[in-house]
Design a protein around this motif. Structure first.
Motif, PDB file in Angstrom:
ATOM      1  N   GLU A  42       0.815  -1.217   0.000  1.00 44.48           N
ATOM      2  CA  GLU A  42       0.000   0.000   0.000  1.00 44.48           C
ATOM      3  C   GLU A  42       0.850   1.269   0.000  1.00 44.48           C
ATOM      4  O   GLU A  42       0.397   2.343  -0.440  1.00 44.48           O
ATOM      5  CB  GLU A  42      -0.951   0.003   1.200  1.00 44.48           C
ATOM      6  CG  GLU A  42      -0.287   0.101   2.563  1.00 44.48           C
ATOM      7  CD  GLU A  42       0.318  -1.211   3.083  1.00 44.48           C
ATOM      8  OE1 GLU A  42       0.884  -1.186   4.200  1.00 44.48           O
ATOM      9  OE2 GLU A  42       0.205  -2.245   2.378  1.00 44.48           O
ATOM     10  N   ASP A  43       2.078   1.187   0.460  1.00 49.87           N
ATOM     11  CA  ASP A  43       2.939   2.371   0.557  1.00 49.87           C
ATOM     12  C   ASP A  43       3.523   2.791  -0.789  1.00 49.87           C
ATOM     13  O   ASP A  43       4.125   3.868  -0.884  1.00 49.87           O
ATOM     14  CB  ASP A  43       4.078   2.103   1.544  1.00 49.87           C
ATOM     15  CG  ASP A  43       3.580   1.860   2.958  1.00 49.87           C
ATOM     16  OD1 ASP A  43       2.834   2.716   3.460  1.00 49.87           O
ATOM     17  OD2 ASP A  43       3.916   0.813   3.537  1.00 49.87           O
ATOM     18  N   TYR A  44       3.350   1.951  -1.808  1.00 48.43           N
ATOM     19  CA  TYR A  44       3.884   2.266  -3.130  1.00 48.43           C
ATOM     20  C   TYR A  44       2.832   2.832  -4.075  1.00 48.43           C
ATOM     21  O   TYR A  44       3.116   3.072  -5.254  1.00 48.43           O
ATOM     22  CB  TYR A  44       4.525   1.014  -3.739  1.00 48.43           C
ATOM     23  CG  TYR A  44       5.770   0.569  -3.001  1.00 48.43           C
ATOM     24  CD1 TYR A  44       7.006   1.092  -3.312  1.00 48.43           C
ATOM     25  CD2 TYR A  44       5.683  -0.369  -1.974  1.00 48.43           C
ATOM     26  CE1 TYR A  44       8.145   0.706  -2.627  1.00 48.43           C
ATOM     27  CE2 TYR A  44       6.821  -0.771  -1.283  1.00 48.43           C
ATOM     28  CZ  TYR A  44       8.041  -0.226  -1.610  1.00 48.43           C
ATOM     29  OH  TYR A  44       9.160  -0.607  -0.918  1.00 48.43           O
ATOM     30  N   ALA A  45       1.634   3.070  -3.572  1.00 49.67           N
ATOM     31  CA  ALA A  45       0.565   3.627  -4.404  1.00 49.67           C
ATOM     32  C   ALA A  45       0.936   5.031  -4.869  1.00 49.67           C
ATOM     33  O   ALA A  45       1.605   5.785  -4.165  1.00 49.67           O
ATOM     34  CB  ALA A  45      -0.739   3.673  -3.609  1.00 49.67           C
ATOM     35  N   GLY A  46       0.506   5.365  -6.093  1.00 48.77           N
ATOM     36  CA  GLY A  46       0.739   6.705  -6.620  1.00 48.77           C
ATOM     37  C   GLY A  46       2.145   6.972  -7.096  1.00 48.77           C
ATOM     38  O   GLY A  46       2.510   8.127  -7.327  1.00 48.77           O
ATOM     39  N   GLN A  47       2.952   5.915  -7.262  1.00 50.24           N
ATOM     40  CA  GLN A  47       4.349   6.092  -7.672  1.00 50.24           C
ATOM     41  C   GLN A  47       4.629   5.553  -9.077  1.00 50.24           C
ATOM     42  O   GLN A  47       5.780   5.308  -9.433  1.00 50.24           O
ATOM     43  CB  GLN A  47       5.272   5.415  -6.652  1.00 50.24           C
ATOM     44  CG  GLN A  47       5.258   6.070  -5.287  1.00 50.24           C
ATOM     45  CD  GLN A  47       5.867   7.471  -5.300  1.00 50.24           C
ATOM     46  OE1 GLN A  47       6.915   7.696  -5.901  1.00 50.24           O
ATOM     47  NE2 GLN A  47       5.207   8.424  -4.653  1.00 50.24           N
TER      48      GLN A  47
END
Length: 232
Positions: free
Chosen positions: A135-140
């Motif tokens: 979830e921490d890699y969303a929008g990358q």
């Protein structure tokens, strides 16, 4: 053609550069991707501090007797790479910071930004910063498959490398340097980088992707690195 030495950031090892390295080799470059002590396949080496990471880089360049080196540091790795570049200046062609931190004398990776949560995570995980979740890699700019590769290959990062201060003998503004800003991770370089970009020795290049371009846009990143190596 320069000799590339590629160093990835937190949680990652040499494996992260697989696609970029292949592109650079096809362009005729010699490429060495380096895993820092305490990470990936070197996870069980002796406890690693930031100074050891600087030595990892310097010793690899000297062991292979590399000349005309293009030294590349991504994210956290910009801090040991910047210090190593100072130490191998006679062998250095250019240093490239890929959306990375730059060393500031007597300051650490965690200096200058709200990082209490990282310090707590290190304390709670026996001195290591645990890897991010999907979830921490969303929008990358990453596909689900690319995120799965990063998460699956990541290992806990030695916390002392993030809290130990950098040591520079002189400012970095005289180094021949390229800074690659990944726009999905913010469109403005951090203040320490912005100050260095005022030097005639530094150039700014942007990529329309996130903080992990070796996964999201490996060919575009390889083209940027190839161009950096060609600069006088």
């Amino acid at each position: 053609m320069g000799d590339f030495v590629l160093v990835a950031g937190t949680w990652l090892g040499a494996w992260a550069w697989h696609e970029v390295a292949a592109e650079l080799r096809r362009a005729g470059h010699a490429v060495r991707a380096l895993t820092l002590s305490g990470l990936a396949e070197r996870r069980n080496t002796q406890p690693a501090g930031q100074r050891m990471h600087v030595r990892d880089i310097v010793e690899e360049v000297e062991r292979l007797d590399l000349r005309d080196v293009v030294l590349v540091g991504h994210s956290y790795a910009g801090i040991p790479v910047g210090q190593a570049a100072e130490r191998i200046s006679d062998r250095l062609r250019r240093v490239v910071f890929v959306d990375g931190n730059v060393p500031v004398n007597r300051e650490s990776f965690l200096s200058g930004w709200p990082s209490d949560h990282v310090r707590r995570a290190i304390d709670d995980h026996a001195g290591y910063w645990p890897p991010l979740g999907p979830e921490d890699y969303a929008g990358q700019g990453l596909t689900d498959g690319q995120i799965a590769r990063i998460v699956g290959g990541s290992t806990p990062h030695p916390g002392i490398t993030l809290t130990e201060p950098a040591a520079l003998a002189r400012p970095l503004d005289a180094l021949p340097a390229t800074y690659v800003k990944c726009l999905l991770d913010g469109d403005e370089p951090m203040p320490a980088v912005a100050a260095l970009l005022e030097s005639d020795s530094w150039e700014l290049v942007t990529l329309d992707t996130g903080h992990w371009p070796m996964f999201s846009q490996p060919r575009a990143l390889a083209r940027v690195l190839h161009a950096a190596a060609a600069r006088p």
